[in-house]
Design an enzyme around this catalytic site. Structure first.
Site, short mmCIF file in Angstrom:
data_model
loop_
_atom_site.label_atom_id
_atom_site.label_comp_id
_atom_site.label_asym_id
_atom_site.label_seq_id
_atom_site.Cartn_x
_atom_site.Cartn_y
_atom_site.Cartn_z
N ARG A 23 -5.61 -1.41 -7.36
CA ARG A 23 -5.75 -2.37 -6.26
C ARG A 23 -7.11 -3.04 -6.18
O ARG A 23 -7.24 -4.09 -5.54
CB ARG A 23 -5.43 -1.68 -4.94
CG ARG A 23 -4.03 -1.10 -4.86
CD ARG A 23 -2.95 -2.12 -5.15
NE ARG A 23 -1.61 -1.57 -4.95
CZ ARG A 23 -0.48 -2.26 -5.07
NH1 ARG A 23 -0.53 -3.53 -5.41
NH2 ARG A 23 0.69 -1.67 -4.88
N ARG A 78 7.84 1.37 17.95
CA ARG A 78 8.97 1.84 18.76
C ARG A 78 8.48 2.28 20.13
O ARG A 78 9.20 2.16 21.12
CB ARG A 78 9.67 3.01 18.08
CG ARG A 78 10.38 2.69 16.79
CD ARG A 78 11.15 3.90 16.30
NE ARG A 78 12.24 4.25 17.21
CZ ARG A 78 12.89 5.40 17.18
NH1 ARG A 78 12.53 6.35 16.30
NH2 ARG A 78 13.86 5.64 18.03
N TRP A 86 0.83 -1.21 0.00
CA TRP A 86 0.00 0.00 0.00
C TRP A 86 0.86 1.26 0.00
O TRP A 86 0.56 2.24 -0.68
CB TRP A 86 -0.89 -0.06 1.23
CG TRP A 86 -2.05 0.87 1.29
CD1 TRP A 86 -2.09 2.19 0.96
CD2 TRP A 86 -3.38 0.54 1.74
NE1 TRP A 86 -3.34 2.71 1.19
CE2 TRP A 86 -4.15 1.71 1.67
CE3 TRP A 86 -3.97 -0.63 2.22
CZ2 TRP A 86 -5.49 1.75 2.06
CZ3 TRP A 86 -5.29 -0.60 2.60
CH2 TRP A 86 -6.06 0.57 2.52
N ILE A 87 1.94 1.25 0.77
CA ILE A 87 2.74 2.46 0.96
C ILE A 87 3.47 2.86 -0.31
O ILE A 87 3.99 3.98 -0.42
CB ILE A 87 3.75 2.27 2.13
CG1 ILE A 87 4.18 3.61 2.73
CG2 ILE A 87 4.97 1.46 1.67
CD1 ILE A 87 3.09 4.32 3.46
#
Length: 301
Positions: free
Chosen positions: A223, A124, A110-111
């Site tokens: 997509r 994180r 997707w990115i």
């Protein structure tokens, strides 16, 4: 379940609030605001905010101060003209912000659509949930023998069960080790930003994804296509339903010219002209490669 009771209560609280506004709203999209639409086994898509509607597109195209013409048919005709001639700027006047929960390997596909604003859940700072995408049996397929990026026949019987067992066992084992490494019970505990590297690509992440309508339609064209990977295609299909309610005239034109239409090369167009004149056109005299000819035949049915 995609949502916890706490998340469902938060969504219900958001939907119970209403605010007066002078800006244009889309009734279809108002019905979707904040609601989580399930995708895959633990994922979802939900609309957080949006700007604009079909009239914003025609208004921008005319650069007027009003809401376009009084005739809906004229506005729809203009939208179809803009779509047909590949105009982009008027469609960029509309934006949408989505909250998406999806497997990491889907997020990495997707990115690649770099024309959006993204803020992803940070492993994180926070601990990821023990949630993994495990395919349904009918989504387990062998490698395609003709397409290096595609799937072949569905796995069956003992082989399918073995693959499912491996996916579940490896996912749970990796998460067990993740918890062991970050635990501060009798030890310092490994930093979360390091411990996350041991987690598999089927673990779920979340992000806010804000994109304008022009680039969103490009995303859907690629997509939501039948050839796209199933796991990202189902997200695109869920978003497509939202877009259809948000900008119905635009989505209708998009279905007609992008999803249902086709683009021909100059060579392909010349072949069609020759065919209409009664000439027999083959791959050998078409001027196309074998791959191009195969796709051309597919377009002609």
């Amino acid at each position: 379940m995609p949502l916890s009771p706490e998340q469902e209560a938060e969504i219900a609280a958001q939907r119970s609030e209403s605010h007066q506004t002078l800006r244009a709203t889309a009734p279809g999209m108002e019905q979707h605001l904040y609601t989580a639409h399930p995708v895959l086994d633990h994922g979802f898509v939900r609309v957080i905010d949006y700007m604009g509607d079909d009239s914003a597109i025609t208004q921008a195209a005319r650069v007027s101060y009003g809401r376009g013409t009084k005739s809906v048919s004229n506005d729809e005709g203009l939208i179809r003209y803009l779509m047909r001639h590949w105009h982009s700027t008027p469609f960029e006047m509309c934006e949408i912000k989505l909250h998406v929960k999806l497997p990491v390997f889907v997020a990495r596909q997707w990115i690649r659509h770099r024309t959006a604003n993204v803020n992803e859940y940070s492993a994180r700072y926070s601990i990821l949930d023990r949630e993994f995408y495990i395919p349904a049996p009918d989504s387990l397929a062998a490698q395609s023998t003709t397409n290096n990026q595609g799937r072949g026949d569905v796995l069956e019987g003992a082989e399918a069960q073995r693959v499912l067992d491996i996916l579940r066992d490896d996912s749970m084992r990796a998460y067990d080790h993740y918890e062991e490494m970050i635990s501060q019970d009798g030890q310092q505990g490994l930093a979360r930003e390091l411990a996350r590297m041991n987690l598999p690509a089927n673990i779920y992440t979340q992000w806010y994804w804000k994109v304008d309508l022009h680039n969103l339609l490009h995303f859907l064209r690629l997509r939501a296509d039948a050839h796209a990977q199933y796991e990202i295609r189902v997200y695109a299909e869920a978003i497509a339903k939202l877009v259809a309610d948000w900008v119905p005239a635009t989505y209708k034109a998009f279905e007609d010219y992008r999803m249902g239409g086709a683009t021909l090369s100059a060579t392909g167009l010349e072949c069609i002209r020759r065919m209409l004149k009664g000439e027999t056109v083959t791959q050998e005299n078409s001027g196309m490669s074998k791959g191009e000819w195969r796709e051309f035949e597919g377009l002609l049915g």
